[in-house]
Design a protein around this motif. Structure first.
Motif, PDB file in Angstrom:
ATOM      1  N   PHE A   1      -4.579   5.390  -2.456  1.00 30.07           N
ATOM      2  CA  PHE A   1      -4.899   4.981  -1.078  1.00 30.07           C
ATOM      3  C   PHE A   1      -3.697   5.242  -0.181  1.00 30.07           C
ATOM      4  CE2 PHE A   1      -2.930   1.299  -3.059  1.00 30.07           C
ATOM      5  CZ  PHE A   1      -2.015   0.897  -2.097  1.00 30.07           C
ATOM      6  N   SER A   2      -3.937   5.235   1.125  1.00 32.02           N
ATOM      7  CA  SER A   2      -2.838   5.369   2.080  1.00 32.02           C
ATOM      8  C   SER A   2      -3.218   4.694   3.388  1.00 32.02           C
ATOM      9  CB  SER A   2      -2.483   6.843   2.321  1.00 32.02           C
ATOM     10  OG  SER A   2      -3.543   7.510   2.982  1.00 32.02           O
ATOM     11  N   ASN A   3      -2.226   4.510   4.247  1.00 28.11           N
ATOM     12  CA  ASN A   3      -2.425   3.880   5.547  1.00 28.11           C
ATOM     13  C   ASN A   3      -1.902   4.801   6.631  1.00 28.11           C
ATOM     14  OD1 ASN A   3      -3.308   1.149   4.561  1.00 28.11           O
ATOM     15  ND2 ASN A   3      -1.304   1.248   3.588  1.00 28.11           N
ATOM     16  N   GLY A   4      -2.527   4.745   7.786  1.00 29.44           N
ATOM     17  CA  GLY A   4      -2.069   5.561   8.913  1.00 29.44           C
ATOM     18  C   GLY A   4      -2.023   4.732  10.181  1.00 29.44           C
ATOM     19  N   LYS A   5      -1.174   5.149  11.099  1.00 23.16           N
ATOM     20  CA  LYS A   5      -1.057   4.447  12.373  1.00 23.16           C
ATOM     21  C   LYS A   5      -0.866   5.473  13.478  1.00 23.16           C
ATOM     22  CE  LYS A   5       3.980   3.889  11.970  1.00 23.16           C
ATOM     23  NZ  LYS A   5       4.200   4.637  10.754  1.00 23.16           N
ATOM     24  N   GLY A   6      -1.183   5.075  14.710  1.00 24.46           N
ATOM     25  CA  GLY A   6      -0.998   5.986  15.821  1.00 24.46           C
ATOM     26  C   GLY A   6      -1.456   5.359  17.120  1.00 24.46           C
ATOM     27  N   ALA A   7      -1.217   6.070  18.218  1.00 24.58           N
ATOM     28  CA  ALA A   7      -1.593   5.566  19.541  1.00 24.58           C
ATOM     29  C   ALA A   7      -3.061   5.821  19.849  1.00 24.58           C
ATOM     30  CB  ALA A   7      -0.714   6.215  20.608  1.00 24.58           C
ATOM     31  N   SER A   8      -3.730   6.583  18.976  1.00 25.57           N
ATOM     32  CA  SER A   8      -5.165   6.831  19.152  1.00 25.57           C
ATOM     33  C   SER A   8      -5.817   6.826  17.779  1.00 25.57           C
ATOM     34  CB  SER A   8      -5.402   8.184  19.832  1.00 25.57           C
ATOM     35  OG  SER A   8      -5.032   9.247  18.955  1.00 25.57           O
ATOM     36  N   LYS A   9      -7.160   6.780  17.773  1.00 28.18           N
ATOM     37  CA  LYS A   9      -7.892   6.773  16.508  1.00 28.18           C
ATOM     38  C   LYS A   9      -7.637   8.058  15.724  1.00 28.18           C
ATOM     39  CE  LYS A   9     -12.408   5.381  14.732  1.00 28.18           C
ATOM     40  NZ  LYS A   9     -13.788   4.984  15.059  1.00 28.18           N
ATOM     41  N   LYS A  10      -7.624   9.185  16.428  1.00 32.48           N
ATOM     42  CA  LYS A  10      -7.389  10.469  15.751  1.00 32.48           C
ATOM     43  C   LYS A  10      -5.964  10.545  15.193  1.00 32.48           C
ATOM     44  CE  LYS A  10     -10.755  13.234  18.372  1.00 32.48           C
ATOM     45  NZ  LYS A  10     -10.909  14.263  19.424  1.00 32.48           N
ATOM     46  N   ALA A  11      -4.998  10.047  15.966  1.00 28.13           N
ATOM     47  CA  ALA A  11      -3.606  10.083  15.506  1.00 28.13           C
ATOM     48  C   ALA A  11      -3.433   9.236  14.245  1.00 28.13           C
ATOM     49  CB  ALA A  11      -2.667   9.595  16.611  1.00 28.13           C
ATOM     50  N   ALA A  12      -4.101   8.075  14.204  1.00 26.30           N
ATOM     51  CA  ALA A  12      -4.008   7.201  13.029  1.00 26.30           C
ATOM     52  C   ALA A  12      -4.643   7.858  11.806  1.00 26.30           C
ATOM     53  CB  ALA A  12      -4.673   5.862  13.325  1.00 26.30           C
ATOM     54  N   LEU A  13      -5.801   8.511  11.991  1.00 30.81           N
ATOM     55  CA  LEU A  13      -6.471   9.161  10.861  1.00 30.81           C
ATOM     56  C   LEU A  13      -5.654  10.342  10.354  1.00 30.81           C
ATOM     57  CD1 LEU A  13      -8.833   9.383   8.937  1.00 30.81           C
ATOM     58  CD2 LEU A  13     -10.091  10.669  10.685  1.00 30.81           C
ATOM     59  N   ALA A  14      -5.093  11.133  11.261  1.00 29.40           N
ATOM     60  CA  ALA A  14      -4.230  12.250  10.852  1.00 29.40           C
ATOM     61  C   ALA A  14      -3.027  11.724  10.088  1.00 29.40           C
ATOM     62  CB  ALA A  14      -3.792  13.048  12.076  1.00 29.40           C
ATOM     63  N   SER A  15      -2.476  10.595  10.540  1.00 26.79           N
ATOM     64  CA  SER A  15      -1.329   9.975   9.873  1.00 26.79           C
ATOM     65  C   SER A  15      -1.687   9.531   8.459  1.00 26.79           C
ATOM     66  CB  SER A  15      -0.853   8.779  10.709  1.00 26.79           C
ATOM     67  OG  SER A  15       0.035   7.964   9.990  1.00 26.79           O
ATOM     68  N   ALA A  16      -2.852   8.883   8.310  1.00 27.43           N
ATOM     69  CA  ALA A  16      -3.274   8.407   6.985  1.00 27.43           C
ATOM     70  C   ALA A  16      -3.537   9.566   6.032  1.00 27.43           C
ATOM     71  CB  ALA A  16      -4.531   7.543   7.120  1.00 27.43           C
ATOM     72  N   LEU A  17      -4.192  10.611   6.528  1.00 28.84           N
ATOM     73  CA  LEU A  17      -4.467  11.781   5.686  1.00 28.84           C
ATOM     74  C   LEU A  17      -3.175  12.487   5.301  1.00 28.84           C
ATOM     75  CD1 LEU A  17      -7.593  13.084   7.631  1.00 28.84           C
ATOM     76  CD2 LEU A  17      -7.594  12.235   5.269  1.00 28.84           C
ATOM     77  N   GLY A  18      -2.220  12.558   6.243  1.00 34.87           N
ATOM     78  CA  GLY A  18      -0.922  13.147   5.940  1.00 34.87           C
ATOM     79  C   GLY A  18      -0.203  12.358   4.868  1.00 34.87           C
ATOM     80  N   GLU A  19      -0.242  11.023   4.978  1.00 35.96           N
ATOM     81  CA  GLU A  19       0.401  10.189   3.958  1.00 35.96           C
ATOM     82  C   GLU A  19      -0.291  10.361   2.612  1.00 35.96           C
ATOM     83  OE1 GLU A  19       0.290   5.554   3.389  1.00 35.96           O
ATOM     84  OE2 GLU A  19       2.066   6.025   4.575  1.00 35.96           O
ATOM     85  N   TYR A  20      -1.617  10.516   2.632  1.00 30.61           N
ATOM     86  CA  TYR A  20      -2.342  10.713   1.382  1.00 30.61           C
ATOM     87  C   TYR A  20      -1.869  11.997   0.699  1.00 30.61           C
ATOM     88  CZ  TYR A  20      -6.198   9.786  -1.803  1.00 30.61           C
ATOM     89  OH  TYR A  20      -6.923   9.466  -2.919  1.00 30.61           O
ATOM     90  N   PHE A  21      -1.687  13.057   1.503  1.00 29.52           N
ATOM     91  CA  PHE A  21      -1.225  14.325   0.927  1.00 29.52           C
ATOM     92  C   PHE A  21       0.215  14.242   0.441  1.00 29.52           C
ATOM     93  CE2 PHE A  21      -4.944  16.691   2.329  1.00 29.52           C
ATOM     94  CZ  PHE A  21      -5.042  17.619   1.310  1.00 29.52           C
ATOM     95  N   GLU A  22       1.057  13.497   1.146  1.00 26.02           N
ATOM     96  CA  GLU A  22       2.440  13.388   0.661  1.00 26.02           C
ATOM     97  C   GLU A  22       2.456  12.686  -0.691  1.00 26.02           C
ATOM     98  OE1 GLU A  22       4.619   9.365   2.353  1.00 26.02           O
ATOM     99  OE2 GLU A  22       4.325  10.956   3.785  1.00 26.02           O
ATOM    100  N   ARG A  23       1.553  11.710  -0.877  1.00 24.78           N
ATOM    101  CA  ARG A  23       1.520  10.969  -2.135  1.00 24.78           C
ATOM    102  C   ARG A  23       0.868  11.780  -3.260  1.00 24.78           C
ATOM    103  NH1 ARG A  23       1.244   4.618  -0.509  1.00 24.78           N
ATOM    104  NH2 ARG A  23       3.047   4.753   0.861  1.00 24.78           N
ATOM    105  N   LEU A  24      -0.097  12.626  -2.893  1.00 23.87           N
ATOM    106  CA  LEU A  24      -0.665  13.545  -3.887  1.00 23.87           C
ATOM    107  C   LEU A  24       0.357  14.610  -4.274  1.00 23.87           C
ATOM    108  CD1 LEU A  24      -4.302  14.352  -2.647  1.00 23.87           C
ATOM    109  CD2 LEU A  24      -3.661  12.896  -4.572  1.00 23.87           C
ATOM    110  N   SER A  25       0.968  15.214  -3.278  1.00 23.80           N
ATOM    111  CA  SER A  25       1.884  16.337  -3.520  1.00 23.80           C
ATOM    112  C   SER A  25       3.069  15.929  -4.382  1.00 23.80           C
ATOM    113  CB  SER A  25       2.395  16.899  -2.193  1.00 23.80           C
ATOM    114  OG  SER A  25       1.339  17.402  -1.404  1.00 23.80           O
TER     115      SER A  25
END
Length: 587
Positions: A58-82
């Motif tokens: 699992f991962s968590n994301g944050k941002g100033a908009s809904k899209k920014a938060a989702l991009a952040s969470a997906l990015g964190e997910y990939f960093e943890r997979l990679s």
């Protein structure tokens, strides 16, 4: 034409990042779901995502908009997979441990030919001096938890030393034990990922220094805050809700790209310090405010600690660890002094992501701090792991000796086998003696000690070394000692045990007390015991007290871990990555 949203610090539109990340995850076979969203104040969003097939991922994301938060969470997910971070605390089983490679095809194995001397070729002079200043580090301490393969040796991964671009092999065990998730990042480009990773290192280094040294920070002038209207709106909403906000420049005189924002809670006299970093002042400021409320609603802001005048408690390493885990540790009243230790600087380290990477590396060079980077592209997404030993490790070097995550490696086979109850009393006594001799903490969770995933709600999920001691004493017929540890277990776990397990321990404690009382005849009480605790609990407890199987609720397994279904889900997720490491996904 699809809407395109660009934000500072990112080399691609949010829509493109999200679509790319989601497509790659689907290609890999991960079934990602958005489990929860929060938007407690304007311009502050956070999201929790997870693999529906494997909740450990699992991962968590944050941002100033809904899209920014989702991009952040997906990015964190990939960093943890990679970086294999999701598996850093788990044993991968014999099949993977003996496979062509355990972590990456680029890994290098160093056979252990001397039990006292580290093999030639691992680490460099700086790292050897830092991780083993007294020559106490023995090869067995560098065997990785994931493979547990002492016979194969020490597995080390190739990191690039930034000062001269030389490859340095750093044992996976050191990375997993000391650096945790610090310095990991994923991004649209290599430089974007690296800038984020370096920023994170600065954020935590400066945060620890400010907390440890009780540094008084300069407030960000209101005129500067006014220049960032979306951030200002978030702050004003929090203040309207009754939470005074203090915004500080944490750059220590313009040296580091770090911001600190503190939320005060007058309702219970506590406070929460959030730190954020990025070469761009505005991006750092925004990240600090969104971090304040990541995964929290306004009603979740009453779990922090009051400020303290005891700066020794604030500087204690355990307090710094708490800050790393969830930022709920102590901070000093001195941080708020009106006379700051530094002047405010409206700093700027920004530019293209390539320029920002150079600007951040220059800060490390100024402090003569070596930086080591491993880049990952096998999942079709740029990711990296950045190590700046002495600055970015979360735990001290001597944890390799005193708190190594491979401590349970030699225990795994025998402890997984215990529930079958086919050993002799001599074996159980040896286990108790070894637990004491090795000073293994009674509070240690056995599943973490062994590196396995336990079924939710199972006995293994809550089993601690202290509870194991009660079981072993029962196996030996040491009823008084078993009673002491059963009481310890019941008191320690009353709030985490299931109703069924709490009932069993009430039954066991009463049963041991009954059998220890030579003036009473147990069978006279059997009927009422069954009415109070149920026949199944009484059957097991009475059998255990009289020399039967004491390992109540525990499931037996071998080192293939095939019978552990929850653990198999984690291994199945890892196997998906192993394929991509051999046949990388195109970007």
């Amino acid at each position: 034409m699809t809407e395109q949203t660009f934000i500072m610090g990112k080399d691609a539109a949010l829509e493109d990042s999200i679509a790319n990340f989601q497509h790659k995850l689907k290609t890999l076979g991960f079934n990602i779901e958005e489990a929860s969203w929060l938007n407690p104040v304007p311009n502050v969003w956070s999201v929790h995502i997870r693999d529906a097939d494997c909740p450990q991922c699992f991962s968590n994301g944050k941002g100033a908009s809904k899209k920014a938060a989702l991009a952040s969470a997906l990015g964190e997910y990939f960093e943890r997979l990679s970086t294999n971070y999701f598996w850093a605390d788990f044993y991968l089983g014999q099949e993977i441990a003996n496979g062509e490679f355990v972590h990456y095809p680029s890994e290098k194995w160093f056979p252990i030919e001397d039990e006292e001397q580290l093999p030639e070729g691992i680490l460099d002079d700086f790292l050897l001096d830092y991780f083993d200043p007294n020559g106490d580090l023995t090869p067995d301490l560098l065997v990785d938890l994931q493979s547990g393969n002492y016979d194969r040796g020490i597995v080390a991964l190739p990191y690039t030393r930034q000062s001269d671009n030389q490859t340095v092999y750093i044992p996976q065990s050191i990375v997993a034990n000391l650096f945790v998730s610090n310095g990991m990042s994923a991004g649209n480009t290599k430089n974007e990922a690296r800038v984020q990773g370096l920023s994170e290192v600065f954020e935590r280094f400066v945060k620890n220094r400010i907390i440890t040294e009780a540094i008084s920070l300069p407030e960000i002038p209101q005129s500067v805050i006014d220049g960032y209207p979306t951030i200002k709106a978030s702050i004003e909403k929090l203040e309207q809700e009754g939470f005074p906000i203090l915004c500080y420049d944490a750059s220590l005189g313009g040296e580091f790209p770090v911001i600190c924002v503190i939320l005060l809670n007058p309702n219970n006299g506590t406070c929460f310090a959030s730190f954020g970093a990025h070469p761009n002042f505005q991006v750092a400021f925004e990240r600090t405010v969104t971090e304040l409320l990541q995964g929290r609603s306004l009603k979740d802001l009453d779990v922090f600690a009051p400020p303290s005048f005891n700066n020794d408690d604030v500087a204690d390493h355990a307090n710094l660890e708490t800050h790393f885990i969830d930022s709920s540790g102590l901070i000093s009243w001195d941080l708020f002094k009106s006379e700051a230790d530094y002047d405010f600087v409206h700093w700027d380290f920004s530019g293209t992501t390539e320029q920002e990477f150079s600007n951040l590396i220059a800060i490390f060079n100024k402090y003569e701090q070596p930086v080591y980077i491993m880049d990952y592209e096998h999942l079709g997404v740029y990711a990296c792991r950045i190590l700046a030993p002495s600055m970015s490790n979360i735990y001290p070097s001597d944890d390799l000796i005193y708190a190594n995550n491979n401590m349970g490696m030699d225990w795994r086979e025998i402890l997984l086998d215990l529930p079958y109850f086919h050993h002799d009393k001599e074996t159980y006594q040896e286990l108790l003696d070894e637990l004491d001799e090795q000073s293994i903490d009674d509070m240690t969770r056995v599943r973490e000690f062994l590196g396995i995933v336990a079924e939710k709600g199972s006995a293994m999920q809550t089993l601690r070394i202290g509870e194991l001691k009660s079981m072993l004493h029962l196996a030996l017929g040491n009823l008084e000692e078993a009673l002491d540890w059963a009481n310890w277990t019941a008191n320690m776990n009353a709030t985490v045990f299931s109703a069924e397990r709490n009932n069993y321990y009430r039954c066991l404690i009463s049963s041991i007390e009954l059998f220890l009382d030579k003036s009473r005849e147990p069978k006279q009480y059997r009927n009422v015991f069954e009415k109070m605790y149920g026949k199944d609990a009484v059957d097991f407890a009475w059998s255990a007290v009289q020399g039967g199987n004491p390992f109540n609720g525990l499931q037996g397994a071998d080192e293939s871990l095939e019978s552990l279904k929850a653990h198999q889900k984690l291994l199945n997720a890892y196997r998906k990555l192993q394929k991509a490491k051999v046949n990388p996904i195109a970007r």
